[in-house]
Design a protein around this motif. Structure first.
Motif, mmCIF file in Angstrom:
data_model
loop_
_atom_site.group_PDB
_atom_site.id
_atom_site.type_symbol
_atom_site.label_atom_id
_atom_site.label_comp_id
_atom_site.label_asym_id
_atom_site.label_seq_id
_atom_site.Cartn_x
_atom_site.Cartn_y
_atom_site.Cartn_z
ATOM 1 N N TYR A 152 0.793 -1.227 0.000
ATOM 2 C CA TYR A 152 0.000 0.000 0.000
ATOM 3 C C TYR A 152 0.830 1.284 0.000
ATOM 4 O O TYR A 152 0.288 2.366 -0.183
ATOM 5 N N CYS A 153 2.113 1.178 0.221
ATOM 6 C CA CYS A 153 2.971 2.371 0.262
ATOM 7 C C CYS A 153 3.864 2.429 -0.978
ATOM 8 O O CYS A 153 4.288 1.393 -1.495
ATOM 9 N N ASP A 154 4.142 3.641 -1.420
ATOM 10 C CA ASP A 154 5.063 3.804 -2.544
ATOM 11 C C ASP A 154 6.477 3.421 -2.146
ATOM 12 O O ASP A 154 7.284 3.006 -2.969
ATOM 13 N N SER A 155 6.781 3.592 -0.853
ATOM 14 C CA SER A 155 8.094 3.260 -0.333
ATOM 15 C C SER A 155 7.956 2.936 1.149
ATOM 16 O O SER A 155 7.065 3.453 1.822
ATOM 17 N N ILE A 156 8.824 2.045 1.658
ATOM 18 C CA ILE A 156 8.816 1.761 3.091
ATOM 19 C C ILE A 156 9.945 2.512 3.802
ATOM 20 O O ILE A 156 10.222 2.260 4.969
ATOM 21 N N THR A 157 10.583 3.445 3.071
ATOM 22 C CA THR A 157 11.567 4.333 3.687
ATOM 23 C C THR A 157 10.827 5.345 4.550
ATOM 24 O O THR A 157 9.790 5.877 4.144
ATOM 25 N N GLY A 177 4.632 10.639 5.281
ATOM 26 C CA GLY A 177 4.151 9.300 4.942
ATOM 27 C C GLY A 177 4.314 8.962 3.475
ATOM 28 O O GLY A 177 4.634 9.824 2.653
ATOM 29 N N THR A 178 4.101 7.697 3.148
ATOM 30 C CA THR A 178 4.320 7.240 1.764
ATOM 31 C C THR A 178 3.144 6.427 1.227
ATOM 32 O O THR A 178 3.303 5.676 0.271
ATOM 33 N N LEU A 179 1.970 6.556 1.838
ATOM 34 C CA LEU A 179 0.819 5.790 1.361
ATOM 35 C C LEU A 179 0.458 6.172 -0.073
ATOM 36 O O LEU A 179 0.450 7.347 -0.436
ATOM 37 N N ASN A 180 0.140 5.165 -0.876
ATOM 38 C CA ASN A 180 -0.325 5.380 -2.243
ATOM 39 C C ASN A 180 -1.842 5.591 -2.185
ATOM 40 O O ASN A 180 -2.598 4.654 -1.940
ATOM 41 N N THR A 181 -2.279 6.818 -2.385
ATOM 42 C CA THR A 181 -3.686 7.161 -2.199
ATOM 43 C C THR A 181 -4.609 6.398 -3.143
ATOM 44 O O THR A 181 -5.745 6.077 -2.794
#
Length: 264
Positions: free
Chosen positions: A184-189, A194-198
Motif C-alpha cells: 500500500y505504500c510507494d516506499s517503506i523508507t 508518509g508514503t501511502l499510495n492514495t
C-alpha cells in the motif's frame, strides 16, 4: 564520511560484545571485562553525540535484500530523540552494572550481550526503513533473552520463555503488517508526511485500519502496552538489575518508536 559513521554505533558494540565472549574462560573478576565493556560503551556514546551534532543528511545503504528492499541507516528528528536517549543512559547503566555484577557468575557473557544490545538498539534508532527496523527489532529480542535467563533458575527459564513467546507473537503480527504496507505504500523508507499510495488505499480504508491495528498489537507487545504487558512483571524481577533498567527504560521504548514510525 559522515554517512559511513552511521554504522559505527551499531557495529562497534557488536564487535566489543564478540570480544567479551572470548573472555568467557577467564576468572569472573578479570579487569579486561570492565575495560572492554566500558571503553566500547563510552566510545559508542561519543560517536552517537558526534552524529547528533553533525546530522548526516544522506543515508547509508548496507546491502540490498530483494528488489527495492534494503537495509538502510539514516538520521531524522524522531530517530535522533531515541538515539540521544540511549547514548546518554547506556553508559550510566553500564557504570552501575560494574558494581552490581561484582559477585555474579557468567560476567563476560552478561556484558557481551549488554554491549551488543546497545548496538542493536542504536540500529533501531538509526533504521531508515521498515525492513531495517524490523530486523533490528527481532535481533533485540534474541539478545535480551539471556538477561532474563541469566540466573539459570527454573523461575528465570519460565520468565524467559514467556518473554520470548510475547516477543515472537508480536513480531509475527508486525511482519504480517509490514507485508501489507509494502503493497500500500510507494516506499517503506521513513519519510516525512508518509508514503501511502492514495490510489491503492482508496476503497480499502478499513483494510488499512485493520493492518494498523495488527501492527500496533505486534509492536505493543515489546512496548509492554496493556493488555500485552504480561511478560513485564515476570521478566523484570528475575533479570539482573542493570538489565532490568535498560529493559524498562530503553528497550520497551523501541516498541514505542516502532509504533510511532508505523503511524507517521
Amino acid at each position: 564520511m559522515k554517512e559511513l559513521m552511521l554504522a559505527a554505533p551499531v557495529f562497534l558494540p557488536l564487535a566489543g560484545g564478540a570480544a567479551l565472549l572470548t573472555l568467557s574462560g577467564r576468572q569472573k573478576d578479570s579487569p579486561a571485562i570492565k575495560i572492554v565493556s566500558g571503553a566500547f560503551t563510552l566510545g559508542v556514546s561519543l560517536v552517537i553525540f558526534w552524529l547528533l551534532g553533525r546530522k548526516p543528511e544522506d543515508g547509508l545503504v548496507l546491502f540490498r535484500l530483494y528488489g527495492s528492499l534494503t537495509v538502510k541507516f539514516q538520521m531524522d528528528a524522531m530517530g535522533s530523540v531515541f538515539l540521544s536517549l540511549i547514548g546518554f543512559l547506556w553508559p550510566l547503566a553500564t557504570l552501575y552494572s560494574f558494581e552490581y555484577m561484582k559477585h555474579e557468575e557468567r560476567k563476560p557473557a552478561f556484558f557481551a550481550y549488554y554491549l551488543m544490545t546497545y548496538g542493536i538498539t542504536a540500529g533501531i534508532a538509526l533504521a531508515g526503513n521498515l525492513v531495517t527496523l524490523y530486523l533490528f527489532y527481532e535481533m533485540m529480542t534474541l539478545l535480551t533473552v539471556p538477561f532474563v535467563i541469566h540466573s539459570g533458575t527454573e523461575e528465570a527459564t519460565k520468565a524467559a520463555m514467556k518473554y520470548l513467546g510475547y516477543s515472537i507473537f508480536g513480531a509475527g503480527l508486525a511482519l504480517l503488517g509490514a507485508f501489507f504496507l509494502n503493497y500500500y505504500c510507494d516506499s517503506i523508507t521513513f519519510t516525512a508526511g508518509g508514503t501511502l499510495n492514495t490510489s491503492l488505499v482508496s476503497g480499502n480504508e478499513n483494510t488499512l485500519l485493520v493492518i494498523f491495528l495488527i501492527m500496533m498489537i505486534g509492536f505493543g507487545c515489546k512496548a509492554g502496552m496493556w493488555p500485552l504487558h504480561g511478560w513485564l512483571p515476570t521478566a523484570h524481577p528475575v533479570a539482573p538489575s542493570p538489565a532490568s533498567a535498560v529493559l524498562s527504560g530503553i528497550i520497551t521504548k523501541g516498541g514505542v518508536l516502532a509504533m510511532i514510525r508505523v503511524a507517521y
